[in-house]
Enzyme design. Structure first.
Site, PDB file in Angstrom:
ATOM      1  N   ASN A   1      -1.800  -6.703   0.666  1.00 15.30           N
ATOM      2  CA  ASN A   1      -3.059  -6.809  -0.061  1.00 15.30           C
ATOM      3  C   ASN A   1      -3.119  -8.061  -0.948  1.00 15.30           C
ATOM      4  O   ASN A   1      -2.115  -8.442  -1.564  1.00 15.30           O
ATOM      5  CB  ASN A   1      -3.266  -5.570  -0.942  1.00 15.30           C
TER       6      ASN A   1
ATOM      7  N   SER B   1       0.850  -1.187   0.000  1.00 14.63           N
ATOM      8  CA  SER B   1       0.000   0.000   0.000  1.00 14.63           C
ATOM      9  C   SER B   1       0.882   1.232   0.000  1.00 14.63           C
ATOM     10  O   SER B   1       1.909   1.269   0.688  1.00 14.63           O
ATOM     11  CB  SER B   1      -0.901   0.001   1.241  1.00 14.63           C
TER      12      SER B   1
ATOM     13  N   ARG C   1     -21.488  -7.301 -45.589  1.00 23.05           N
ATOM     14  CA  ARG C   1     -20.569  -6.801 -44.569  1.00 23.05           C
ATOM     15  C   ARG C   1     -21.149  -5.491 -44.051  1.00 23.05           C
ATOM     16  O   ARG C   1     -21.341  -4.552 -44.829  1.00 23.05           O
ATOM     17  CB  ARG C   1     -19.157  -6.585 -45.115  1.00 23.05           C
TER      18      ARG C   1
ATOM     19  N   LYS D   1       0.184  -3.158   5.409  1.00 22.96           N
ATOM     20  CA  LYS D   1      -0.771  -3.996   4.687  1.00 22.96           C
ATOM     21  C   LYS D   1      -0.082  -4.968   3.721  1.00 22.96           C
ATOM     22  O   LYS D   1       0.979  -4.670   3.180  1.00 22.96           O
ATOM     23  CB  LYS D   1      -1.753  -3.122   3.898  1.00 22.96           C
TER      24      LYS D   1
END
Length: 374
Positions: free
Chosen positions: A273, A265, A304, A271
């Site tokens: 994650n 982080s 087309r 942290k």
């Protein structure tokens, strides 16, 4: 070869973009040249003309291709002009731009989804082992976000294995057909130029064999079901990854299953994650956009349509890109997974709750074909 200046997308906002490079512009250009080479060989043989030229994608001027693509609205006009300088006037003879784009994207689809299948199989083997290991580990599950009943962690992981198996099965039934119909899809140019009515059928058979594509026995210019089938396979991979990713993110929140190597982080250094889980969910959410474009564009018209076919190109490529990324992320997430829950001691001969589901999920996965799709 000249370098294209100011590349638009080099992955800054695509954290798992390296895995998606299997559908890069260079890979698509290579596939287009492979198609033109196979056509040149088959066409020369059909009309009994010797042609020993080699078409070389690395010698093409990318900037010139971009300029002509902008002028013509398709990438093939400039490509055919450049390749005729390498291989002579027989290059691209009888074909149309849609033959080249559709066939090249089918080649890229085959390679991308085959690689994704391998990654899914690798993730599935990890999940199968974990499901066995935690076959008796009690785990409280939730319904409608509220705690419901206690089953086993093995049953939860068996659920992951089931969605992986479903994604593999969807890839296994997908076909990757050659597109070859000429200007309006009826193959008449090949018949006229070769002086034989079966020219288109012969060319389809020979070119598809050379490229490893399916021979559809027809042109599918305005029948976009082959494209939708590929998109369905790609979306199933993203959905499987997103389904597992959501569980992994929630289990990481509760400390039950965490990544060995979490993401950092910028504001909170403590942290770790669950990055793979987050990106898997993101890809599962993102894939609905390009799939919707392909679905809408399949309502074609004329020989087309003006815009529908063109809208497919990036949407088709994006579904493949997300599928390749998701399969790679899922494999990495499985390899990086650390289970914190304690297994219950084997104190009874009674099978734990959910054991039958675990065994069925493992058996289903093990019945899938090993290796490639052949």
């Amino acid at each position: 070869m000249t370098a294209v200046a100011d590349a638009f997308d080099w992955g800054l906002l695509e954290p798992a973009g390296r895995a998606g490079s299997v559908v890069s512009d260079d890979r698509i250009l290579d596939a287009m040249v492979e198609l033109e080479s196979a056509h040149l060989a088959a066409w020369s043989s059909l009309i009994d003309v010797e042609n020993t030229a080699t078409l070389d994608a690395t010698a093409l001027d990318r900037d010139a291709l971009l300029r002509e693509s902008r002028r013509s609205g398709v990438p093939v006009v400039g490509l055919a002009q450049a390749l005729r300088q390498q291989g002579g006037t027989l290059v691209h003879q009888g074909m149309t731009s849609q033959d080249v784009v559709d066939s090249a994207l089918m080649m890229v689809s085959r390679d991308a989804l085959t690689g994704a299948r391998d990654a899914l199989r690798a993730a599935g083997r990890v999940f199968a082992a974990l499901a066995r290991e935690h076959r008796g580990t009690p785990f409280a599950v939730r319904t409608l976000s509220q705690e419901a009943e206690t089953t086993t962690l093995g049953a939860v992981i068996g659920g992951w294995l089931d969605v992986v198996s479903s994604a593999v099965e969807t890839v296994d039934v997908a076909e990757f057909p050659l597109q070859l119909g000429g200007a309006v899809g009826d193959g008449e140019a090949f018949a006229r130029l070769a002086g034989r009515p079966d020219a288109a059928a012969i060319l389809r058979r020979r070119i598809s064999a050379a490229l490893g594509l399916a021979d559809p026995g027809r042109a599918w210019h305005t029948d976009r079901s082959p494209v939708l089938a590929v998109a369905r396979a790609a979306a199933s991979i993203c959905s499987a990854g997103g389904r597992v990713g959501r569980d992994l993110a929630l289990l990481a929140r509760d400390g039950v299953a965490t990544p060995l190597h979490g993401g950092a982080s910028s504001a909170m250094p403590h942290k770790k994650n669950p990055v793979d889980a987050v990106l898997l969910v993101a890809n599962g959410l993102r894939v609905s956009g390009p799939v919707a474009v392909l679905q809408v564009a399949s309502l074609s018209y004329d020989a087309r349509p003006a815009g529908e076919w063109h809208a497919e190109w990036q949407a088709w490529r994006e579904t493949l890109r997300l599928a390749a990324e998701s399969a790679s992320l899922l494999q990495n997430a499985a390899d990086d997974l650390v289970i914190q829950a304690r297994r219950a001691p084997a104190t009874t001969t009674t099978a734990p709750r959910g054991a039958r589901e675990v065994d069925a999920a493992i058996a289903r996965f093990e019945r899938l074909r090993e290796g490639d799709r052949s």
